[in-house]
Design an enzyme around this catalytic site. Structure first.
Site, PDB file in Angstrom:
ATOM      1  CG  ASP A 286      -8.631   7.284   4.106  1.00 33.59           C
ATOM      2  OD1 ASP A 286      -7.470   7.608   4.377  1.00 33.59           O
ATOM      3  OD2 ASP A 286      -9.540   7.214   4.960  1.00 33.59           O
TER       4      ASP A 286
ATOM      5  CG  LEU B  40       6.475  -7.966   8.474  1.00 31.33           C
ATOM      6  CD1 LEU B  40       6.708  -8.282   9.939  1.00 31.33           C
ATOM      7  CD2 LEU B  40       6.638  -9.215   7.630  1.00 31.33           C
TER       8      LEU B  40
ATOM      9  CD  GLU C  22     -11.394   4.471  -4.614  1.00 31.11           C
ATOM     10  OE1 GLU C  22     -11.849   4.182  -5.732  1.00 31.11           O
ATOM     11  OE2 GLU C  22     -11.795   5.447  -3.948  1.00 31.11           O
TER      12      GLU C  22
END
Length: 415
Positions: free
Chosen positions: A66, A256, A313
């Site tokens: 990720d 959204l 992160e």
């Protein structure tokens, strides 16, 4: 789709992976062009992405977890990549939450095959203080766990490492005073409502007709929440932290952001929180402490400073402003129709894709590890076995000492 030119950016820690090497070699034999770059320093992803955009190529493929995907997304936004830029993903991280949420196969060959087919579909990109994220931005206790999880433990145990760290840090759970504000939005395709925490005079009112104490929020209203914030999740995608559905209703291409938060929770409710995390709205648990919003923009204030984790992160600040770039990037995925379905159904998309490529590409032979042979299973088993042997030896020694004492022996003689 014809022969494709792929630009593969591979996380340096995974550069020696034999399955990736075999997959690249096989695609080249099929006639596809695969240019490979290995990241070593922090800025390498942006530098290689700029090279790929100039090449040009049919698709840029990022191989990593990720965090690597997050670096790629930020590079593409910073370099103002065209919206039609196609992004492929080979999941090679600890949790691979974003890839799992899309149903992307974790096998390198299958993941690379995705990038050679007409499987690219547009997805939104979330922004927090100008930094891009594709999956989920989390704050509070879950973020502290992610940051403090040892890299070696993650390599050995995968997503389970977050669970072990969370258990170890559970006694030190602490909330922070914060405020959340966002304008409520909805879509025709997703009629499910946003809910606010029941506070003030409404807190102890009877449950509504659906058996919930959550207060539905009207479309277009400004939702606010203030108090001791324990967990915050702002989701473009559904899951984080190794598979926890923090924003189960989030959809990647609706323009959204889904927000879930836990606030003003007592120590006595912690067990219920752990039990129901990711499913609090459906179970009706902790409705006095749990709320949701669906927004295009969101503001979060925390005077003492809050740690936010964007796709793995970390970043820290006292104020965070969230927004969304609608359908900004094209990502290869097995079945886009399943974006609006539950995560359990994503496997159907994977299987359908497997059948599709079976007719167009002959899979190279690959020895697949059995379930009990995987490192994520073997490592806990080895530790458990070692602990079990130690306990058995200790109990045995205690029983032996008790037996010897009952016989009035000071020591054993073997002759």
């Amino acid at each position: 789709m014809g022969k494709q030119k792929l630009f593969l950016i591979l996380n340096g820690k995974k550069s020696g992976d034999p399955d990736v090497r075999a997959a690249v070699k096989h695609l080249r034999k099929e006639g596809h062009t695969v240019d490979v770059r290995i990241t070593y320093e922090e800025d390498d992803t942006e530098r290689f992405t700029a090279e790929a955009l100039k090449a040009p190529c049919d698709a840029i493929v990022i191989a990593g977890g990720d965090g690597s995907i997050n670096q790629m997304a930020n590079a593409l936004i910073k370099l103002d990549a065209p919206p039609e830029t196609r992004l492929g993903i080979i999941p090679m991280g600890t949790a691979n939450d974003f890839a799992t949420g899309l149903g992307i196969p974790d096998d390198p060959w299958e993941a690379l095959q995705l990038a050679t087919h007409k499987t690219a579909n547009p997805v939104d990109v979330g922004l927090v203080n100008g930094k891009a994220f594709l999956n989920v931005a989390t704050g509070g206790f879950g973020t502290e766990v992610t940051v403090q999880t040892d890299d070696d433990l993650k390599d050995k145990m995968g997503g389970a490492a977050y669970l072990f760290t969370g258990i170890a840090k559970f006694s030190s759970i602490a909330s922070k005073t914060a405020s959340i504000k966002g304008k409520v939005s909805a879509t025709v395709e997703r009629p499910d409502k946003s809910y606010a925490i029941s506070t003030g005079p409404d807190k102890h009112k009877p449950k509504d007709e659906d058996g919930k104490k959550l207060k539905p929020l009207a479309e277009g209203s400004t939702a606010t929440a203030e108090g001791d914030l324990l967990i915050l999740a702002v989701g473009n995608g559904k899951q984080a932290g190794g598979g926890v559905l923090l924003c189960p209703d989030a959809v990647l291409d609706d323009g959204l952001l889904d927000v879930s938060y836990v606030m003003n929770i007592s120590k006595e409710d912690f067990p219920a929180l752990v039990k129901g995390l990711g499913n609090l709205k459906d179970t009706g648990e902790l409705t006095d402490s749990f709320g949701t919003m669906r927004v295009t923009e969101l503001e979060v204030h925390c005077p003492e400073g809050l740690q936010i984790n964007c796709d793995g992160e970390p970043m820290r600040d006292t104020k965070f402003t969230f927004s969304v770039l609608k359908k900004r990037l094209m990502v290869h995925m097995p079945e886009p129709k399943l974006l609006r379905r539950s995560s359990k159904e994503l496997k159907h998309g994977e299987k359908a894709f497997h059948k599709k490529i079976a007719h167009t590409a002959k899979r190279p032979f690959k020895h697949r590890e059995g379930f009990w042979q995987k490192d994520t299973v073997q490592t806990p088993l080895k530790y458990s076995a070692a602990i079990g042997v130690g306990v058995a030896l200790t109990l045995g020694a205690q029983r032996l000492a008790a037996r010897r004492s009952s016989l009035g022996l000071s020591r054993f003689k073997f002759w």
